[in-house]
Scaffold this active site. Sequence first.
Site, PDB file in Angstrom:
ATOM      1  N   ASP A  32      36.449  45.528  51.139  1.00 51.44           N
ATOM      2  CA  ASP A  32      37.382  44.183  50.691  1.00 51.44           C
ATOM      3  C   ASP A  32      37.583  42.805  52.017  1.00 51.44           C
ATOM      4  O   ASP A  32      37.862  43.370  53.066  1.00 51.44           O
ATOM      5  CB  ASP A  32      38.603  44.534  50.146  1.00 51.44           C
ATOM      6  CG  ASP A  32      39.524  43.597  49.273  1.00 51.44           C
ATOM      7  OD1 ASP A  32      39.522  43.941  48.181  1.00 51.44           O
ATOM      8  OD2 ASP A  32      39.833  42.554  49.929  1.00 51.44           O
ATOM      9  N   ILE A  33      37.437  41.976  51.385  1.00 48.70           N
ATOM     10  CA  ILE A  33      37.497  40.808  52.243  1.00 48.70           C
ATOM     11  C   ILE A  33      38.998  40.424  52.726  1.00 48.70           C
ATOM     12  O   ILE A  33      39.154  40.098  53.892  1.00 48.70           O
ATOM     13  CB  ILE A  33      36.904  39.438  51.803  1.00 48.70           C
ATOM     14  CG1 ILE A  33      36.417  38.535  52.967  1.00 48.70           C
ATOM     15  CG2 ILE A  33      37.721  38.718  50.863  1.00 48.70           C
ATOM     16  CD1 ILE A  33      35.505  37.210  52.320  1.00 48.70           C
ATOM     17  N   HIS A  94      47.313  42.165  37.268  1.00 46.36           N
ATOM     18  CA  HIS A  94      46.743  41.643  38.837  1.00 46.36           C
ATOM     19  C   HIS A  94      45.199  41.567  39.107  1.00 46.36           C
ATOM     20  O   HIS A  94      44.863  41.637  40.034  1.00 46.36           O
ATOM     21  CB  HIS A  94      47.652  42.815  39.800  1.00 46.36           C
ATOM     22  CG  HIS A  94      48.891  42.573  39.716  1.00 46.36           C
ATOM     23  ND1 HIS A  94      49.615  41.598  40.115  1.00 46.36           N
ATOM     24  CD2 HIS A  94      49.818  43.407  39.138  1.00 46.36           C
ATOM     25  CE1 HIS A  94      50.850  41.679  39.686  1.00 46.36           C
ATOM     26  NE2 HIS A  94      51.131  42.860  39.424  1.00 46.36           N
ATOM     27  N   GLN A  95      44.440  41.641  37.867  1.00 45.20           N
ATOM     28  CA  GLN A  95      43.064  41.590  38.050  1.00 45.20           C
ATOM     29  C   GLN A  95      42.765  40.003  38.284  1.00 45.20           C
ATOM     30  O   GLN A  95      43.086  39.160  37.484  1.00 45.20           O
ATOM     31  CB  GLN A  95      42.331  42.167  36.749  1.00 45.20           C
ATOM     32  CG  GLN A  95      40.622  42.061  37.203  1.00 45.20           C
ATOM     33  CD  GLN A  95      39.940  42.631  35.935  1.00 45.20           C
ATOM     34  OE1 GLN A  95      40.491  42.503  34.960  1.00 45.20           O
ATOM     35  NE2 GLN A  95      38.659  42.930  36.083  1.00 45.20           N
ATOM     36  N   HIS A 101      35.979  46.746  39.232  1.00 45.89           N
ATOM     37  CA  HIS A 101      35.920  47.275  40.609  1.00 45.89           C
ATOM     38  C   HIS A 101      37.120  48.342  40.804  1.00 45.89           C
ATOM     39  O   HIS A 101      38.040  48.257  40.178  1.00 45.89           O
ATOM     40  CB  HIS A 101      36.074  46.231  41.590  1.00 45.89           C
ATOM     41  CG  HIS A 101      37.358  45.120  41.140  1.00 45.89           C
ATOM     42  ND1 HIS A 101      37.108  44.300  40.199  1.00 45.89           N
ATOM     43  CD2 HIS A 101      38.563  45.212  41.721  1.00 45.89           C
ATOM     44  CE1 HIS A 101      38.640  43.473  40.280  1.00 45.89           C
ATOM     45  NE2 HIS A 101      39.156  44.042  41.311  1.00 45.89           N
ATOM     46  N   PHE A 102      36.881  49.308  41.674  1.00 44.74           N
ATOM     47  CA  PHE A 102      37.556  50.334  42.030  1.00 44.74           C
ATOM     48  C   PHE A 102      38.012  49.987  43.351  1.00 44.74           C
ATOM     49  O   PHE A 102      37.032  49.844  44.454  1.00 44.74           O
ATOM     50  CB  PHE A 102      36.979  51.690  41.933  1.00 44.74           C
ATOM     51  CG  PHE A 102      36.916  52.137  40.426  1.00 44.74           C
ATOM     52  CD1 PHE A 102      35.804  51.555  39.679  1.00 44.74           C
ATOM     53  CD2 PHE A 102      37.961  52.954  40.006  1.00 44.74           C
ATOM     54  CE1 PHE A 102      35.750  51.990  38.261  1.00 44.74           C
ATOM     55  CE2 PHE A 102      37.763  53.605  38.593  1.00 44.74           C
ATOM     56  CZ  PHE A 102      36.682  53.049  37.719  1.00 44.74           C
TER      57      PHE A 102
END
Length: 139
Positions: A32-33, A94-95, A101-102
């Site tokens: 994750d960035i 909160h998507q 994605h997990f």
Amino acid sequence: MSDQPTVFTKIINGEIPCFKIHEDEHTFAFLDINPLSPGHTLLIPKEQVATLDKLSDDAAAAIGRVLPRLCRAIVKATGIADYNILQNNGELAHQAVNHVHFHIIPKPDTKTGLGVGWPSGELNKGTASELAESISSGL
Ligand code: 5GP
């Protein structure tokens, strides 16, 4: 949903760079960035659908096969034994990226990683049976 490629489809296609961890026929994983903790990883299906309820059985099975393996590898690499799996569906939940994605989020201490609010209620025994049957009949 839109046919336009999502940011995650662009990552799968190599159009946006990422720190790749895993790829097979149906799935892809990368760092994750904006990590909540070291090792915060995203596992995604190559199938582009917005929410988990839209995912095909084949893609879901492929995710299910790799997720525990990925968790083991993250635990081993980070040395952090505790972690959360987070999977958001829809804006209210909160998507931000509309491609299933997990999140695998290591929890090294109480302050770092995922903070979980859990405002629990009490199951209504009067309606629970009908609710359970209603959900069950939709499977
Ligand atoms: P959501 O809130 O939709 O469950 O989480 C989306 C996640 O995708 C966020 O944690 C965000 O940091 C991550 N993300 C968004 N865009 C990119 C990107 O271009 N590269 C990477 N590696 N992660 C991204």
